[in-house]
Design a protein around this motif. Structure first.
Motif, PDB file in Angstrom:
ATOM      1  N   UNK A  84      47.181  42.111  -1.403  1.00 53.33           N
ATOM      2  CA  UNK A  84      47.408  43.556  -1.331  1.00 53.33           C
ATOM      3  C   UNK A  84      46.041  44.233  -1.300  1.00 53.33           C
ATOM      4  N   UNK A 142      48.927  39.664   4.513  1.00 51.60           N
ATOM      5  CA  UNK A 142      48.210  40.834   4.000  1.00 51.60           C
ATOM      6  C   UNK A 142      49.173  42.000   3.904  1.00 51.60           C
ATOM      7  N   UNK A 143      49.122  42.701   2.790  1.00 55.69           N
ATOM      8  CA  UNK A 143      49.867  43.949   2.662  1.00 55.69           C
ATOM      9  C   UNK A 143      48.834  45.054   2.462  1.00 55.69           C
ATOM     10  N   UNK A 144      48.986  46.107   3.215  1.00 55.98           N
ATOM     11  CA  UNK A 144      47.987  47.171   3.157  1.00 55.98           C
ATOM     12  C   UNK A 144      48.461  48.257   2.208  1.00 55.98           C
ATOM     13  N   UNK A 145      47.637  48.579   1.239  1.00 56.44           N
ATOM     14  CA  UNK A 145      47.957  49.648   0.299  1.00 56.44           C
ATOM     15  C   UNK A 145      47.951  50.983   1.013  1.00 56.44           C
ATOM     16  N   UNK A 156      54.741  46.156  -2.647  1.00 52.72           N
ATOM     17  CA  UNK A 156      54.878  45.065  -1.675  1.00 52.72           C
ATOM     18  C   UNK A 156      56.320  44.978  -1.187  1.00 52.72           C
TER      19      UNK A 156
END
Lengths: 548, 239, 187
Positions: free
Chosen positions: A253, A293-296, A312
């Motif tokens: 994240x 990948x998780x983008x904030x 997430x």
């Protein structure tokens, strides 16, 4: 790819490095700080210059991650001489190349810290700025090209993953991490080994590893530099964690404010997958691990683990009460391990060198090194990594080069909006988890803002309270309304309109919000206020309106 | 003597109890007539621990934990009525009143309001904090019901009922911090909602006068929050 | 006398009422040929229409449009089978997403701690004095929007301002208006 192939690649790359056809290597810092100072143009110009002089077979130019002193950027490092040039711009590149590569002597006036030190150090390693530091998490940042996996492999990259997969059982990996006594670098300092063990013990067919790169503290950029300077190190740490706890899926994240870090991390995932160091049957074993990948999207509270999990899952990033802890019921109700970027970055050296080696660095209760982001009224702002237990004085004066314009040191804010300030009389405090807590501050993620006498401590407290008020998720009453009330009261004090009653109420509210809030954000929101009240009460009292 | 093998001993306010494991502290207290103040708890929907009124002290735990979300464990020593907890309950109540525009005298729920009852219970005589007086709308677009944000305390009981029991998910929360508001669809007027089934469960779930039926006056309001749990139970049975 | 709630009554006008609502959320008006919509559609497909990918898809939409128009939101809502209020609540929770256009050009003033200590407020004051824009405001012709950020991570270069996507390091308050004018003039 199997184990033999990895060894072959590393061997071939090392051979190439040893029989280097290049006599010189020039590292141009391409961390976000130096890029904003124009290092990309510098790099282009440098390559042109080398081409026009016909040196392209002797000199290799590589972009690297952060070297440290960000406010002196763009930085350029000549290897093997270890000469670092600061504030390089396109106009003086020709002169530097001429002097450094043809005449074989550095231009002293342009070297790092030439404008602030009496005499700059020719070999930058002799400079106290670097000498006092010990780089473990940041070891290869500034030396390797973060966009090439081969560069990382040459520096013993993925050897730790190889070691755990073929020589160690998950229990042994956890034992090694426990022995290193590394504590979570995200702020609270929970022993990482214990966390790993807890998740390992929950039996479930699906577990997750989450890398927390939602570095929201204003004034902190450690995770950013690690992700930008050496993304493979973090990836390797996550894979090792996955093997140890029995997870096959990881999420990283990363803050949306860090586009370069996201780009490089995604590239790293792609490269590692191509070489079979990630994905199904890693190195020919039965272990599979995939990272996404998780983008904030810009919410400070998402640094809190339960809020991060909600984010997430694609929801509002609101925390939920713990227990149950994520180790038991985390992402989609499955056991989940959450560690900070910096923690994962320290895993592969721990596996390679042994937990005992790591545990001997630092202080007995806080082992290892810590990355700090120095900022504020300090001469050499940037990124440093020191062993735990280094005093604040050493950091500010020996490494940081003292306060700007020769002013007097007033206070240092650690831990951002969740931390507190350390006044001048505690300059000799050892920077470790316990010492900072005893002064009413916290280690936090490692932001270190230096303030001189022009900084108004009440205003600083108000600034942090405003931050917490804006970032409160609004779920629980103490944080939602309490931070607003405290902010209003602090504003009243700043405007010289408050009375003693207001100050008393403020203190009562601060303790109330600290003890009753649902999550860590609310629980630590009053910290800057309480700590400035503790060390600088006079500044508050001098603004109180006296009624007769 | 412990005649049930599957119960665990706990102590609440010096009272020794044998309780079923798996229950929350709040459930145990309610069964044994130990008073715990709550606002966001509603039997039948998931607990979120947001109002912080039900905080209890547990020996050996240095944090205060919310009774509604913490499960009992063997040999827990719990205190629900210390001075510290009472003080914090009072402050929480004060903050509830100071946050929005609560004027009992003109409120439709006067006398039938859980927030008002809470004020009496904690002995609130005045509010020491400045009122924030936010600008809040009154949404009268629905043909039968009214949503008055001035009286909303953000307990999100309506949101959870609508989502978990009715399954419509008309309500949700927008923004964050002190700017949070309960919204319908894309923050559009309730009357234009495409998801609302006009079932009225949110009205019964609401502890204050924030959601109320049109065409009644003060004193006529009848709320039945207990019906939510009955509904949940009946739906489980699939009669 | 207590009033009985008309709980389970069926409203005769309900059908008509819902039809009216459908026009309030005009999904059919969506310009499917818009390349930006295709981008979102591709992303939706890539994430296989999983509701938990909502934030990822919103990122794509925000990047494509610069903000989140209502039509786009309702398109995403329908595609992911999520309740509208759930999408709206997520959008308004995160700073990154904006429901209004932020202006053709943006001037983002960092107000992180390091920049604040070094005078970010003075820069904001100067922008307000010189251009009459406060943080969060957009000029009448939608040419320039001024925003603040909570730390962009360039603390070594404080105080920092981001003009469009270019970081301006160590900005002096007196030169900010000039820099903005230069940017808008040249583009």
């Amino acid at each position: 790819m199997n184990r033999q192939d990895l060894k072959t690649i590393i061997y071939a790359e090392k051979k190439k490095e040893e029989t280097n056809k290049y006599k010189h290597k020039i590292c141009v810092c391409c961390g976000a700080g130096c890029i904003s100072s124009g290092s990309e143009e510098v790099m282009k110009k440098l390559q042109e210059e080398i081409k026009t002089r016909g040196l392209e077979n002797e000199v290799e130019v590589i972009p690297t991650g952060c070297m440290g002193p960000c406010n002196q950027g763009p930085l350029m490092k000549f290897l093997p001489e270890y000469n670092i040039y600061q504030k390089v711009d396109c106009s003086n590149i020709a002169a530097i190349v001429q002097s450094q590569l043809i005449e074989k002597k550095p231009i002293e006036d342009l070297l790092l810290f030439a404008d602030s030190r009496e005499k700059p150090f020719i070999d930058a390693r002799d400079d106290p700025y670097f000498k006092k530091q010990l780089k473990i998490a940041l070891k290869n940042c500034g030396h390797i090209n973060p966009e090439r996996i081969e560069d990382y492999l040459v520096h013993n990259g993925y050897l730790a993953l190889d070691k755990v997969l073929f020589e160690m059982s998950p229990e042994e990996v956890i034992a090694e991490v426990k022995q290193s006594r590394i504590r979570g670098r995200g702020g609270a300092g929970y022993p990482a080994g214990l966390k790993w063990e807890t998740v390992y013990k929950y039996v479930n067919d699906q577990k997750y590893v989450i890398c927390n790169g939602d570095e929201g503290d204003p004034g902190a950029f450690m995770d950013r530099s690690v992700l930008e300077g050496n993304p493979h190190r973090v990836l390797e740490g996550m894979a090792i964690a996955g093997y140890a706890i029995g997870a096959n899926k990881g999420y990283a994240y990363i803050r949306g404010e860090y586009p370069l870090a996201i780009k490089r991390f995604e590239l790293a995932i792609k490269q590692a997958k191509k070489l079979g160091l990630l994905g199904n049957n890693i190195l020919g074993t039965t272990f599979s691990f995939d990272v996404e990948v998780r983008i904030g999207a810009g919410a400070f509270v998402c640094g809190e683990e339960t809020a991060l999990i909600a984010s997430i899952e694609g929801k509002r990033g609101t925390p939920r009460p713990r227990p149950p802890f994520p180790a038991e019921s985390g992402l989609w109700g499955k056991p989940t391990l959450i560690n900070n970027v910096e923690t994962f970055a320290a895993i592969s050296p721990i596996i390679n060198n042994g937990g005992e080696w790591y545990s001997e660095i630092g202080t007995p209760k806080s082992a290892g090194t810590k990355v700090f982001a120095l900022a504020g009224k300090i001469n050499y702002a940037g990124l440093i990594e020191v062993p735990m237990g280094t005093t604040l004085r050493e950091i500010v004066f020996d490494i940081g080069g003292g306060i700007q314009n020769g002013e007097e040191f007033k206070a240092a804010q650690t831990g951002g909006p969740s931390g507190g300030c350390i006044p001048a009389e505690h300059l000799d405090v050892k920077m470790d988890y316990e010492s900072l807590v005893s002064l009413g501050s916290i280690m936090g993620s490692g932001g270190l803002i230096i303030m001189d006498k022009s900084s108004d401590m009440v205003d600083v407290a108000r600034f942090f309270m405003e931050f917490c008020m804006d970032e409160s998720c609004g779920k629980c009453v103490p944080c939602r309304v309490g931070t607003r009330m405290m902010h209003d009261l602090l504003q009243k004090i700043c405007d010289n309109k408050a009375t003693q009653i207001d100050l008393d109420r403020l203190e009562e509210l601060a303790v109330y919000v600290k003890e009753t809030s649902l999550c860590g954000l609310g629980g630590s929101a009053p910290n800057p206020l309480l700590s400035t009240l503790r060390h600088f009460r006079k500044e508050y009292e001098s603004r109180i309106v006296q009624h007769d | 003597m412990n005649c049930y093998m599957n119960t665990i001993p706990i102590i609440i306010d010096d009272k020794k109890l044998e309780v079923d494991p798996g229950k929350t502290i709040l459930e145990v207290c309610r069964e044994n007539e130990i008073e715990i103040l709550t606002m966001c708890h509603l039997k039948g929907v998931l607990d979120i621990g947001a109002c912080r009124l039900c905080l209890v002290e547990i020996e050996g735990v240095n944090k205060l934990l919310s009774a509604c979300t913490t499960k009992v464990a063997a040999n827990m020593i719990i205190r629900t009525n210390t001075d510290r907890i009472k003080k914090y309950q009072r402050i929480t109540t004060e903050l509830f009143f100071a946050e929005r525009n609560h004027v009992c005298a003109v409120c439709v729920a006067n006398g039938k309001c859980e927030l008002q009852d809470l004020g009496y219970k904690v002995g609130l005589d005045h509010i020491r904090y400045p009122h924030l007086f936010p600008q809040c709308e009154v949404d009268t677009s629905h043909p039968w019901y009214v949503m008055d944000h001035n009286r909303c305390i953000m307990c999100t009981r309506c949101v959870r009922v609508c989502n978990e029991v009715e399954g419509a998910h008309n309500w949700d929360v927008m923004n964050r911090g002190h700017q949070v508001r309960v919204i319908s669809d894309f923050n559009s007027p309730w009357g234009e909602s495409v998801t609302c089934t006009s079932c009225g469960k949110c009205l019964h779930a609401c502890p204050t006068g924030a959601i109320w039926p049109k065409a009644i006056v003060q004193g006529q309001l009848q709320k039945n929050p207990g019906m939510i749990n009955e509904l949940v139970e009946k739906r489980k049975m699939k009669l | 006398m207590d009033f009985e709630l008309p709980l389970f009554l069926f409203n005769k006008n309900a059908g008509e009422f819902y039809m009216k609502s459908d026009t309030a959320v005009p999904v059919k008006d969506m310009p499917k040929t818009d390349p930006r919509m295709k981008l979102i559609a591709a992303k939706l497909k890539k994430e296989s229409f999983k509701p938990d990918a909502l934030i990822e898809i919103l990122h794509t939409a925000q990047n494509a449009y610069g903000y989140l128009p209502k039509e786009v939101l309702s398109y995403i809502t329908k595609a992911l089978h999520l309740p509208p209020s759930r999408v709206y609540s997520t959008v308004t929770f995160y700073h990154f997403f904006s429901l209004k256009s932020k202006g053709e050009h943006t001037c983002l003033v960092c107000t992180g701690t390091a920049c604040y200590v070094k005078g970010a407020q003075a820069i904001l004051n100067e922008i307000e004095r010189g251009l009459g824009l406060k943080a969060g405001q957009v000029t009448a012709d939608n040419k320039l929007g001024v925003q603040v950020a909570r730390c962009i991570g360039a603390c070594g270069l404080a105080p920092a301002v981001v003009l469009d996507d270019e970081v301006q390091a160590k900005v002096a308050p007196e030169e900010i208006v000039q820099k903005i004018n230069a940017k808008i003039g040249t583009l």
